[in-house]
Motif scaffolding. Structure first.
Motif, PDB file in Angstrom:
ATOM      1  N   VAL A  22       0.849  -1.181   0.000  1.00 35.67           N
ATOM      2  CA  VAL A  22       0.000   0.000   0.000  1.00 35.67           C
ATOM      3  C   VAL A  22       0.890   1.239   0.000  1.00 35.67           C
ATOM      4  O   VAL A  22       1.755   1.386   0.868  1.00 35.67           O
ATOM      5  CB  VAL A  22      -0.936   0.017   1.229  1.00 35.67           C
ATOM      6  N   TYR A  23       0.698   2.094  -0.999  1.00 37.03           N
ATOM      7  CA  TYR A  23       1.470   3.324  -1.129  1.00 37.03           C
ATOM      8  C   TYR A  23       0.599   4.514  -0.772  1.00 37.03           C
ATOM      9  O   TYR A  23      -0.508   4.655  -1.299  1.00 37.03           O
ATOM     10  CB  TYR A  23       1.955   3.512  -2.574  1.00 37.03           C
ATOM     11  N   ALA A  24       1.090   5.372   0.093  1.00 33.71           N
ATOM     12  CA  ALA A  24       0.390   6.623   0.400  1.00 33.71           C
ATOM     13  C   ALA A  24       0.687   7.602  -0.727  1.00 33.71           C
ATOM     14  O   ALA A  24       1.841   7.907  -1.014  1.00 33.71           O
ATOM     15  CB  ALA A  24       0.858   7.187   1.733  1.00 33.71           C
ATOM     16  N   SER A  35      -4.588   6.418  -1.092  1.00 30.39           N
ATOM     17  CA  SER A  35      -3.528   5.421  -1.216  1.00 30.39           C
ATOM     18  C   SER A  35      -3.769   4.572  -2.453  1.00 30.39           C
ATOM     19  O   SER A  35      -4.859   4.553  -3.019  1.00 30.39           O
ATOM     20  CB  SER A  35      -3.470   4.536   0.022  1.00 30.39           C
ATOM     21  N   THR A  37      -3.143   0.568  -3.710  1.00 25.82           N
ATOM     22  CA  THR A  37      -2.798  -0.795  -3.302  1.00 25.82           C
ATOM     23  C   THR A  37      -2.408  -1.600  -4.530  1.00 25.82           C
ATOM     24  O   THR A  37      -3.136  -1.638  -5.519  1.00 25.82           O
ATOM     25  CB  THR A  37      -3.983  -1.470  -2.590  1.00 25.82           C
TER      26      THR A  37
END
Length: 53
Positions: A22-24, A35, A37
């Motif tokens: 998961v990237y913010a 975010s 995913t």
């Protein structure tokens, strides 16, 4: 990042690895909320001639 192995680690068996990350978006796109995913999966047979011991 989450990594989930599934299957038996035995010669000739299929081993599957699933990963989730998961990237913010605020960390990389200049403050955009939310975010992203990303999921991936890979399967491969364990070498039937490999000694695991």
């Amino acid at each position: 990042m989450t990594i989930e192995p599934a299957g038996e680690l035995q010669p000739g068996e299929t081993l599957t690895v699933r990963s989730t990350c998961v990237y913010a978006l605020s960390d990389s796109v200049g403050g955009i909320p939310g975010s992203l995913t990303v999921n991936s999966q890979f399967s491969s047979m364990v070498d039937p001639n490999r000694s695991l011991g």
